[in-house]
Design a protein around this motif. Structure first.
Motif, PDB file in Angstrom:
ATOM      1  N   SER A   1      13.398  -4.217   5.042  1.00 37.43           N
ATOM      2  CA  SER A   1      12.826  -3.269   4.064  1.00 37.43           C
ATOM      3  C   SER A   1      12.000  -2.217   4.771  1.00 37.43           C
ATOM      4  CB  SER A   1      11.912  -3.991   3.076  1.00 37.43           C
ATOM      5  OG  SER A   1      12.677  -4.789   2.254  1.00 37.43           O
ATOM      6  N   THR A   2      11.240  -2.647   5.758  1.00 37.94           N
ATOM      7  CA  THR A   2      10.397  -1.688   6.474  1.00 37.94           C
ATOM      8  C   THR A   2      11.283  -0.636   7.128  1.00 37.94           C
ATOM      9  OG1 THR A   2       8.818  -3.461   6.886  1.00 37.94           O
ATOM     10  CG2 THR A   2       8.585  -1.459   8.203  1.00 37.94           C
TER      11      THR A   2
ATOM     12  N   ARG B   1      12.788   1.706   4.475  1.00 33.42           N
ATOM     13  CA  ARG B   1      11.762   2.572   3.885  1.00 33.42           C
ATOM     14  C   ARG B   1      11.301   3.649   4.856  1.00 33.42           C
ATOM     15  NH1 ARG B   1       9.500  -0.454  -0.955  1.00 33.42           N
ATOM     16  NH2 ARG B   1      11.320  -1.754  -1.238  1.00 33.42           N
ATOM     17  N   CYS B   2      11.377   3.359   6.121  1.00 31.12           N
ATOM     18  CA  CYS B   2      11.013   4.385   7.115  1.00 31.12           C
ATOM     19  C   CYS B   2      11.980   5.571   7.062  1.00 31.12           C
ATOM     20  CB  CYS B   2      11.022   3.794   8.526  1.00 31.12           C
ATOM     21  SG  CYS B   2       9.552   2.806   8.921  1.00 31.12           S
TER      22      CYS B   2
ATOM     23  N   THR C   1      13.126   7.320   4.705  1.00 23.35           N
ATOM     24  CA  THR C   1      12.642   8.433   3.871  1.00 23.35           C
ATOM     25  C   THR C   1      11.106   8.479   3.871  1.00 23.35           C
ATOM     26  OG1 THR C   1      12.753   7.018   1.921  1.00 23.35           O
ATOM     27  CG2 THR C   1      14.651   8.426   2.329  1.00 23.35           C
TER      28      THR C   1
ATOM     29  N   LEU D   1       8.965   6.335   3.040  1.00 26.76           N
ATOM     30  CA  LEU D   1       8.199   5.594   2.039  1.00 26.76           C
ATOM     31  C   LEU D   1       7.200   4.747   2.812  1.00 26.76           C
ATOM     32  CD1 LEU D   1      11.052   4.532  -0.393  1.00 26.76           C
ATOM     33  CD2 LEU D   1       9.190   6.135  -0.879  1.00 26.76           C
ATOM     34  N   ILE D   2       7.572   4.391   4.031  1.00 31.72           N
ATOM     35  CA  ILE D   2       6.640   3.826   5.009  1.00 31.72           C
ATOM     36  C   ILE D   2       6.650   4.771   6.210  1.00 31.72           C
ATOM     37  CG2 ILE D   2       6.295   1.920   6.644  1.00 31.72           C
ATOM     38  CD1 ILE D   2       7.337   0.004   4.537  1.00 31.72           C
TER      39      ILE D   2
ATOM     40  N   ARG E   1      13.806  12.505  -1.100  1.00 26.39           N
ATOM     41  CA  ARG E   1      13.893  11.257  -1.878  1.00 26.39           C
ATOM     42  C   ARG E   1      14.576  11.473  -3.223  1.00 26.39           C
ATOM     43  NH1 ARG E   1       7.645  10.188  -0.653  1.00 26.39           N
ATOM     44  NH2 ARG E   1       7.818   9.737   1.568  1.00 26.39           N
TER      45      ARG E   1
ATOM     46  N   MET F   1      17.065   5.711  -3.868  1.00 22.96           N
ATOM     47  CA  MET F   1      16.908   4.280  -3.601  1.00 22.96           C
ATOM     48  C   MET F   1      17.169   3.456  -4.872  1.00 22.96           C
ATOM     49  SD  MET F   1      14.693   2.996  -0.789  1.00 22.96           S
ATOM     50  CE  MET F   1      14.514   1.325  -0.286  1.00 22.96           C
TER      51      MET F   1
ATOM     52  N   PHE G   1      16.352  -0.253  -6.225  1.00 18.87           N
ATOM     53  CA  PHE G   1      15.491  -1.381  -5.877  1.00 18.87           C
ATOM     54  C   PHE G   1      15.935  -2.661  -6.567  1.00 18.87           C
ATOM     55  CE2 PHE G   1      12.875   2.412  -5.470  1.00 18.87           C
ATOM     56  CZ  PHE G   1      12.359   2.247  -4.206  1.00 18.87           C
TER      57      PHE G   1
ATOM     58  N   ASP H   1      17.888  -1.619  -1.736  1.00 22.22           N
ATOM     59  CA  ASP H   1      16.994  -2.634  -1.177  1.00 22.22           C
ATOM     60  C   ASP H   1      17.193  -3.946  -1.916  1.00 22.22           C
ATOM     61  OD1 ASP H   1      15.088  -4.156  -0.003  1.00 22.22           O
ATOM     62  OD2 ASP H   1      13.408  -2.825  -0.421  1.00 22.22           O
TER      63      ASP H   1
END
Ligand code: ATP
Length: 465
Positions: free
Chosen positions: A189-190, A193-194, A196, A198-199, A225, A231, A233, A310
């Motif tokens: 997930s990390t 998310r990187c 875009t 988001l992290i 995004r 995304m 979820f 995700d």
């Protein structure tokens, strides 16, 4: 540095094998009933059977010969594995994934400007040396080779930091389903998310269509995004007081599209994901699977270049989950849309992925087609992970074949290069002859009893044909 672009081993040790649950679930699901509730499933099965063979004498061009369709998805189960990126295949060799970039076929002509060719060949996402470290003074970890080399426990005790993503590099190619797989906590997930932001990544580069994501300002990121990388979820995040139609139209509303136009578009997408007739329901009046379809429709409505999933189906029961997987395969086949799909389920990864990045402790321990991962595990960890996968359902005859003698090249059942070993076994058993692997009328090689048994037993060490 771990270059995850090719099949690579990066320090994964034999210790700490993946959970039995993961492999066990995969094995039972892979061998389980192929039935799907959706029409897509039925179509897929037919296609799969058709891939098997023509008859000995007539030997028409095998139905399963790869077409020029964009990055084919997999009709049924893992057999599509090799569908990966098109004709070149050459599965099994570590570098082969690189050799089959699905460049749009029309761009190869001499008159095509170089810039157009570059654009077609350019990956959607290009990730290089990416790190995400959580904790105090995170930047120092990737910058200091001594810290970067520490394992998770030592890094935590020395710095208080967790390296969720460690020096990861890969490309996501246009039109492929790129699966990020790994056990819980491996960093999936990390990582996604990187993409875009988001992290926020700690170090490394990320480009989308050549544009530096880390250099984007807030407005550009919002645009990324909303329009370019939507995304989906696990928890659908639907607006409870809005109808299905209005939930799906929501992204378009945010984009500023007028009411009539967005409702029209939403209606179209709702039909596409099989929710016809439910437009006026609210999320609370839908099943989990239907809600996930709304989530999918909402992401599709904005027509993004790439869809990021995700673990979207992990809360669904197995049958609905399979149904949704078929839906993704169908959508991918129809639209050729680029997809990045996170899962901890090996079976799901094998079913959906053109290529799979297998993560462990923040690193990509192997990146390859399902066939490469099952057929040539990069290390003991991956080997253990795929141990219970029925190899004959993933490995293709292209990998299993040997050179044909002049006599063999002229007789025997014909198979497409991407036919599975399982399909070949059926053909060989039925005819009593070695099967020819045919590509456009040319015999690439043959598979006989010995080669096929070798694949099933895991003793094959395919010689190049
Ligand atoms: N905000 C955070 N702060 C500190 N550590 C974090 C944070 N988010 C994630 N981590 C850690 O980073 C590692 C990777 O987490 P991540 O959620 O990316 O894994 P995952 O593979 O997606 O797991 P799952 O399948 O359970 O969702 C884990 O060790 C996790 O505890």
């Amino acid at each position: 540095m771990n270059d995850g672009r090719t099949t690579s081993t990066t320090g994964g040790s034999a210790a700490g094998s993946p959970t039995g649950a993961a492999t066990g679930a995969a094995a039972s699901a892979v061998t389980g009933p192929a039935g799907s509730l959706s029409p897509a499933g039925a179509a897929g099965s037919a296609g799969s059977a058709g891939a098997a063979l023509g008859s000995a004498a007539a030997a028409p061009a095998p139905a399963g010969v790869p077409s020029n369709a964009p990055a084919p998805a997999h009709p049924t189960g893992p057999r599509g594995a090799t569908g990966s990126s098109g004709p070149a295949g050459a599965a099994g060799s570590p570098g082969s994934a690189e050799a089959v970039v699905p460049v749009a076929s029309g761009t190869g002509g001499g008159s095509t400007p170089a810039s157009a060719r570059d654009a077609a060949a350019r990956p959607v996402f290009a990730v290089e040396g990416l790190w995400k470290v959580f904790g105090p003074k995170a930047d120092r970890v990737p910058a200091d080779p001594g810290l970067a080399a520490l394992d998770a426990a030592e890094l935590r005790s020395r710095t208080g930091c967790t390296a969720a993503v460690r020096d990861v590099s890969f490309d996501v190619r246009k039109g492929e389903v790129f699966v990020v797989m790994g056990l819980s906590g491996s960093g999936k997930s990390t990582l996604v998310r990187c993409l875009t932001r988001l992290i926020e990544p700690t170090a490394g580069t990320i480009a989308i269509d050549g544009e530096d994501v880390r250099a984007m300002d807030r407005a550009r990121l919002r645009e990324l995004r909303r329009h370019r990388a939507a995304m989906v979820f696990q928890h659908f995040g639907l607006l409870p007081h809005r109808t299905v139609l209005d939930n799906v139209a929501y992204g378009l509303e945010v984009q500023g599209m007028g009411r009539r136009e967005r409702r029209e578009k939403a209606r179209e997408v709702v039909a596409k994901v099989g929710l016809d007739g439910l437009e006026q329901r609210r999320p609370g009046q839908l099943s989990g699977g239907q809600q996930q379809r709304v989530g999918l429709a909402r992401a599709l409505a904005v027509d993004p270049e790439v869809l990021l999933f995700d673990e979207p189906f992990s809360a669904l029961d197995p049958l609905i989950r399979r149904d949704m997987q078929e839906e993704v395969i169908r959508l991918h086949r129809e639209e050729g849309r680029t997809m990045v799909f996170i899962t901890h389920d090996l079976n799901e990864a094998l079913r959906l992925g053109d290529r799979i990045a297998l993560m462990r402790d923040g690193r990509v321990v192997q990146l390859g087609t399902p066939e490469e991962i099952v057929g040539s595990p990069a290390d003991d960890y991956v080997r253990e992970f795929v141990r219970d996968v029925p190899r004959e359902q993933v490995m293709t005859v292209r990998t299993a074949m040997r050179p044909a003698s002049a006599r063999e090249a002229g007789e025997g059942p014909a198979l497409a290069p991407r036919a599975t070993v399982s399909e070949a076994i059926e053909a060989v058993a039925r005819t009593g002859q070695a099967a020819r692997v045919m590509d456009g009328g040319r015999c690439l090689g043959v598979v006989d009893h010995e080669r096929l048994l070798g694949v099933v037993a895991g003793t094959d060490r395919g010689e190049a044909v």
